[in-house]
Design a protein around this motif. Structure first.
Motif, PDB file in Angstrom:
ATOM      1  N   TYR A  39      12.624  -1.423   0.486  1.00 23.67           N
ATOM      2  CA  TYR A  39      12.709  -0.010   0.102  1.00 23.67           C
ATOM      3  C   TYR A  39      11.359   0.687   0.001  1.00 23.67           C
ATOM      4  N   TRP A  40      10.284  -0.064  -0.231  1.00 24.03           N
ATOM      5  CA  TRP A  40       8.964   0.561  -0.351  1.00 24.03           C
ATOM      6  C   TRP A  40       8.076   0.315   0.863  1.00 24.03           C
ATOM      7  N   ALA A  72      16.745  -0.844  -8.028  1.00 20.12           N
ATOM      8  CA  ALA A  72      15.791  -0.443  -6.989  1.00 20.12           C
ATOM      9  C   ALA A  72      16.042   0.999  -6.553  1.00 20.12           C
ATOM     10  N   ARG A  76      13.414   4.005  -6.951  1.00 19.57           N
ATOM     11  CA  ARG A  76      13.000   4.670  -5.703  1.00 19.57           C
ATOM     12  C   ARG A  76      13.331   6.164  -5.742  1.00 19.57           C
TER      13      ARG A  76
END
Length: 141
Positions: A39-40, A72, A76
């Motif tokens: 996700y990052w 997460a 996010r």
């Protein structure tokens, strides 16, 4: 920075598991680093534009790690701490693990409602074949 994000997610997971007395903590903790990397660092996603047809998609088949995905997505920016606090509450949109059985799940109620952040990720039949169908809008809370 990624190590700090992973530590924050692990802290959220432990608190969520303790507060709601849920199981599967090990399953969630075991995939935090993977979710952070994805996700990052890998996925092309924008919390402000979840309906972008060109966004990347993640299919998490490890249902007992749904809590890690929720934490997460929260960190996010896909949904608020307030929404995350509905985790594993009866009738909530964030069950202990997602159920595509079309019925109720003992720790999370009905499958996610249209308009909820989780529903927007799962409503596309290409992303979730055989998954939950949209409930009658008259039942929308």
């Amino acid at each position: 920075e990624l190590e700090t994000i992973a530590r924050r997610i692990r802290g959220k997971l432990i608190k969520m598991s303790h507060d709601r007395r849920t199981a599967h903590l090990g399953s969630s903790l075991s995939c935090v680093d993977i979710l952070v990397a994805i996700y990052w660092g890998v996925l092309s996603v924008d919390p402000g534009n979840v309906d972008n047809p060109n966004r990347d998609r993640l299919l998490l088949s490890k249902g007992h790690a749904a809590t890690a995905l929720y934490a997460a997505l929260n960190l996010r920016g896909f949904f608020s701490d307030e929404y995350l606090s509905t985790y594993a509450k009866d009738g909530g949109d964030l069950p202990e693990h997602q159920c595509s059985c079309g019925g109720t799940h003992p720790r999370g109620g009905e499958p996610s409602w249209p308009g909820s952040p989780i529903w927007r990720f799962s409503k596309n039949p290409l992303l979730n074949p055989g998954g939950p169908k949209a409930p009658d809008e008259s039942h929308h809370i």
